[in-house]
Design a protein around this motif. Structure first.
Motif, PDB file in Angstrom:
ATOM      1  N   ALA A  65     -92.483  67.682 -33.567  1.00  0.00           N
ATOM      2  CA  ALA A  65     -93.945  67.488 -33.375  1.00  0.00           C
ATOM      3  C   ALA A  65     -93.918  66.927 -32.041  1.00  0.00           C
ATOM      4  O   ALA A  65     -95.311  67.183 -31.441  1.00  0.00           O
ATOM      5  CB  ALA A  65     -94.329  66.726 -34.440  1.00  0.00           C
ATOM      6  N   CYS A  66     -93.096  66.376 -31.271  1.00  0.00           N
ATOM      7  CA  CYS A  66     -93.322  65.652 -29.976  1.00  0.00           C
ATOM      8  C   CYS A  66     -93.083  66.843 -28.854  1.00  0.00           C
ATOM      9  O   CYS A  66     -93.393  66.691 -27.702  1.00  0.00           O
ATOM     10  CB  CYS A  66     -92.343  64.629 -29.625  1.00  0.00           C
ATOM     11  SG  CYS A  66     -90.723  65.146 -29.558  1.00  0.00           S
TER      12      CYS A  66
ATOM     13  N   LEU B 129     -80.122  75.410 -35.053  1.00  0.00           N
ATOM     14  CA  LEU B 129     -80.603  74.166 -35.295  1.00  0.00           C
ATOM     15  C   LEU B 129     -80.049  73.064 -34.332  1.00  0.00           C
ATOM     16  O   LEU B 129     -78.902  72.969 -33.945  1.00  0.00           O
ATOM     17  CB  LEU B 129     -80.433  73.629 -36.700  1.00  0.00           C
ATOM     18  CG  LEU B 129     -81.232  72.517 -37.191  1.00  0.00           C
ATOM     19  CD1 LEU B 129     -82.822  72.799 -37.060  1.00  0.00           C
ATOM     20  CD2 LEU B 129     -80.618  72.086 -38.482  1.00  0.00           C
ATOM     21  N   THR B 130     -80.863  72.442 -33.311  1.00  0.00           N
ATOM     22  CA  THR B 130     -80.364  71.673 -32.436  1.00  0.00           C
ATOM     23  C   THR B 130     -80.850  70.103 -32.698  1.00  0.00           C
ATOM     24  O   THR B 130     -80.327  69.296 -31.869  1.00  0.00           O
ATOM     25  CB  THR B 130     -80.601  71.896 -30.828  1.00  0.00           C
ATOM     26  OG1 THR B 130     -82.444  71.952 -30.912  1.00  0.00           O
ATOM     27  CG2 THR B 130     -80.293  73.180 -30.650  1.00  0.00           C
ATOM     28  N   HIS B 131     -81.818  69.926 -33.175  1.00  0.00           N
ATOM     29  CA  HIS B 131     -82.594  68.686 -33.353  1.00  0.00           C
ATOM     30  C   HIS B 131     -81.558  67.645 -33.969  1.00  0.00           C
ATOM     31  O   HIS B 131     -81.196  67.971 -35.278  1.00  0.00           O
ATOM     32  CB  HIS B 131     -83.897  68.799 -34.054  1.00  0.00           C
ATOM     33  CG  HIS B 131     -84.742  67.362 -33.900  1.00  0.00           C
ATOM     34  ND1 HIS B 131     -84.678  66.315 -34.735  1.00  0.00           N
ATOM     35  CD2 HIS B 131     -85.898  67.133 -33.176  1.00  0.00           C
ATOM     36  CE1 HIS B 131     -85.189  65.401 -34.324  1.00  0.00           C
ATOM     37  NE2 HIS B 131     -86.188  65.734 -33.345  1.00  0.00           N
ATOM     38  N   PRO B 132     -81.132  66.557 -33.524  1.00  0.00           N
ATOM     39  CA  PRO B 132     -80.116  65.611 -34.014  1.00  0.00           C
ATOM     40  C   PRO B 132     -80.462  65.152 -35.743  1.00  0.00           C
ATOM     41  O   PRO B 132     -79.555  65.089 -36.316  1.00  0.00           O
ATOM     42  CB  PRO B 132     -79.831  64.555 -32.797  1.00  0.00           C
ATOM     43  CG  PRO B 132     -80.626  65.098 -31.750  1.00  0.00           C
ATOM     44  CD  PRO B 132     -81.670  66.117 -32.089  1.00  0.00           C
ATOM     45  N   ALA B 133     -81.764  64.635 -35.653  1.00  0.00           N
ATOM     46  CA  ALA B 133     -82.056  64.196 -37.063  1.00  0.00           C
ATOM     47  C   ALA B 133     -82.164  65.246 -38.034  1.00  0.00           C
ATOM     48  O   ALA B 133     -81.404  65.347 -39.142  1.00  0.00           O
ATOM     49  CB  ALA B 133     -83.370  63.772 -37.228  1.00  0.00           C
ATOM     50  N   ALA B 134     -82.455  66.677 -37.666  1.00  0.00           N
ATOM     51  CA  ALA B 134     -82.366  67.643 -38.715  1.00  0.00           C
ATOM     52  C   ALA B 134     -81.170  68.094 -38.886  1.00  0.00           C
ATOM     53  O   ALA B 134     -80.493  68.436 -39.867  1.00  0.00           O
ATOM     54  CB  ALA B 134     -83.172  68.922 -38.051  1.00  0.00           C
TER      55      ALA B 134
ATOM     56  N   LEU C  20     -85.391  67.581 -47.257  1.00  0.00           N
ATOM     57  CA  LEU C  20     -85.071  66.842 -45.820  1.00  0.00           C
ATOM     58  C   LEU C  20     -86.531  65.958 -45.998  1.00  0.00           C
ATOM     59  O   LEU C  20     -86.242  64.837 -45.696  1.00  0.00           O
ATOM     60  CB  LEU C  20     -85.022  67.749 -44.655  1.00  0.00           C
ATOM     61  CG  LEU C  20     -83.688  68.357 -44.547  1.00  0.00           C
ATOM     62  CD1 LEU C  20     -83.773  69.372 -43.355  1.00  0.00           C
ATOM     63  CD2 LEU C  20     -82.705  67.371 -44.170  1.00  0.00           C
ATOM     64  N   ALA C  21     -87.778  66.526 -46.241  1.00  0.00           N
ATOM     65  CA  ALA C  21     -88.762  65.828 -46.012  1.00  0.00           C
ATOM     66  C   ALA C  21     -88.915  64.850 -47.123  1.00  0.00           C
ATOM     67  O   ALA C  21     -89.468  63.761 -46.893  1.00  0.00           O
ATOM     68  CB  ALA C  21     -90.029  66.898 -45.838  1.00  0.00           C
ATOM     69  N   GLU C  22     -88.647  65.357 -48.198  1.00  0.00           N
ATOM     70  CA  GLU C  22     -88.827  64.470 -49.417  1.00  0.00           C
ATOM     71  C   GLU C  22     -88.098  63.247 -49.472  1.00  0.00           C
ATOM     72  O   GLU C  22     -88.552  62.004 -49.775  1.00  0.00           O
ATOM     73  CB  GLU C  22     -88.405  65.073 -50.738  1.00  0.00           C
ATOM     74  CG  GLU C  22     -89.511  66.157 -51.279  1.00  0.00           C
ATOM     75  CD  GLU C  22     -89.001  67.107 -52.370  1.00  0.00           C
ATOM     76  OE1 GLU C  22     -87.800  66.993 -52.831  1.00  0.00           O
ATOM     77  OE2 GLU C  22     -89.339  68.349 -52.486  1.00  0.00           O
ATOM     78  N   ARG C  23     -86.836  63.363 -48.776  1.00  0.00           N
ATOM     79  CA  ARG C  23     -86.072  62.325 -48.792  1.00  0.00           C
ATOM     80  C   ARG C  23     -85.942  61.244 -47.241  1.00  0.00           C
ATOM     81  O   ARG C  23     -85.311  60.535 -47.211  1.00  0.00           O
ATOM     82  CB  ARG C  23     -84.387  63.009 -48.870  1.00  0.00           C
ATOM     83  CG  ARG C  23     -84.186  63.397 -50.368  1.00  0.00           C
ATOM     84  CD  ARG C  23     -82.996  63.802 -50.739  1.00  0.00           C
ATOM     85  NE  ARG C  23     -81.919  62.939 -50.129  1.00  0.00           N
ATOM     86  CZ  ARG C  23     -80.631  63.085 -50.307  1.00  0.00           C
ATOM     87  NH1 ARG C  23     -80.112  64.242 -50.600  1.00  0.00           N
ATOM     88  NH2 ARG C  23     -79.555  61.985 -49.925  1.00  0.00           N
ATOM     89  N   GLY C  24     -87.088  61.824 -46.529  1.00  0.00           N
ATOM     90  CA  GLY C  24     -87.317  60.997 -45.467  1.00  0.00           C
ATOM     91  C   GLY C  24     -86.207  61.172 -44.282  1.00  0.00           C
ATOM     92  O   GLY C  24     -86.038  60.520 -43.585  1.00  0.00           O
TER      93      GLY C  24
ATOM     94  N   HIS D 255     -93.493  65.555 -37.941  1.00  0.00           N
ATOM     95  CA  HIS D 255     -93.483  64.194 -37.497  1.00  0.00           C
ATOM     96  C   HIS D 255     -92.361  64.262 -36.621  1.00  0.00           C
ATOM     97  O   HIS D 255     -90.944  64.610 -36.796  1.00  0.00           O
ATOM     98  CB  HIS D 255     -93.171  62.861 -38.670  1.00  0.00           C
ATOM     99  CG  HIS D 255     -94.301  63.178 -39.776  1.00  0.00           C
ATOM    100  ND1 HIS D 255     -95.401  62.894 -39.505  1.00  0.00           N
ATOM    101  CD2 HIS D 255     -94.089  63.838 -41.002  1.00  0.00           C
ATOM    102  CE1 HIS D 255     -96.227  63.002 -40.543  1.00  0.00           C
ATOM    103  NE2 HIS D 255     -95.522  63.483 -41.676  1.00  0.00           N
ATOM    104  N   CYS D 256     -92.462  63.215 -35.522  1.00  0.00           N
ATOM    105  CA  CYS D 256     -91.367  63.054 -34.466  1.00  0.00           C
ATOM    106  C   CYS D 256     -90.316  62.316 -35.057  1.00  0.00           C
ATOM    107  O   CYS D 256     -90.614  61.103 -35.607  1.00  0.00           O
ATOM    108  CB  CYS D 256     -91.983  62.677 -33.177  1.00  0.00           C
ATOM    109  SG  CYS D 256     -90.648  62.402 -31.900  1.00  0.00           S
ATOM    110  N   HIS D 257     -89.179  62.744 -34.899  1.00  0.00           N
ATOM    111  CA  HIS D 257     -87.952  61.809 -35.414  1.00  0.00           C
ATOM    112  C   HIS D 257     -86.810  61.856 -33.917  1.00  0.00           C
ATOM    113  O   HIS D 257     -85.715  61.529 -34.302  1.00  0.00           O
ATOM    114  CB  HIS D 257     -87.362  62.561 -36.474  1.00  0.00           C
ATOM    115  CG  HIS D 257     -88.089  62.505 -37.649  1.00  0.00           C
ATOM    116  ND1 HIS D 257     -87.822  61.966 -38.812  1.00  0.00           N
ATOM    117  CD2 HIS D 257     -88.946  63.449 -37.936  1.00  0.00           C
ATOM    118  CE1 HIS D 257     -88.631  62.266 -39.585  1.00  0.00           C
ATOM    119  NE2 HIS D 257     -89.207  63.327 -39.441  1.00  0.00           N
TER     120      HIS D 257
END
Length: 165
Positions: A32-33, A57-62, A152-156, A162-164
């Protein structure tokens, strides 16, 4: 038309991956950012290596979230659903065809012909791959990637809305 990644994208990818990114064609999805979340990769790397994972997939949180879900054996649940639901299995087979068609836009590599990613078309083997495909292709293309994103979204753990970072 695919737009080459900007220098700041390549810098962000190197930071995310902890190494110089290889075979980057474009950024297929963003946080998102605006930072990269999925990179689109050439089907053959510069050193000649075939590379079937077109959407990486590269986003660390994902990445962390997918790894956690894999460690919790979510793929077993998904595979049981695929075995029980012919409509879901057919949609997943279509996701495989979509993946192959998108990779073919970047060139043909005989060594990986017919091979997509993530276990498609018959099983879920890698959540990272199916989530990357879902993020790149958009909702409704890869049902198993969409399901993993929902978990992933349900479990936060991660949500592309949203930016993580």
């Amino acid at each position: 038309m695919t737009q080459a990644p900007a220098p700041q994208d390549l810098e962000a990818l190197a930071e995310q991956l902890g190494r110089v990114p290889r075979g980057v064609v474009s950024i297929a999805a963003r946080c998102a950012c605006g930072r990269p979340a999925v990179v689109r990769t050439a089907p053959r790397l510069d050193d000649g290596t075939p590379f079937p994972t077109s959407f990486y997939l590269t986003h660390p949180a994902a990445v962390k979230g997918c790894s956690t879900l894999e460690a919790e054996h979510l793929m077993e649940e998904f595979n049981a659903e695929l075995a029980q639901d012919p409509e879901l299995a057919a949609a997943y087979a279509r996701a495989h065809e979509d993946y192959l068609a998108r990779r073919a836009e970047l060139g043909q590599v005989p060594e990986i012909e017919g091979i997509s990613a993530g276990g498609m078309p018959t099983r879920v083997k890698c959540l990272h791959a199916v989530v990357g495909h879902s993020l790149a292709a958009g909702p409704g293309v890869n049902p198993m990637g969409d399901r993993a994103l929902a978990v992933l979204a349900e479990r936060g753990m991660w949500d592309p809305e949203h930016c993580h970072c």
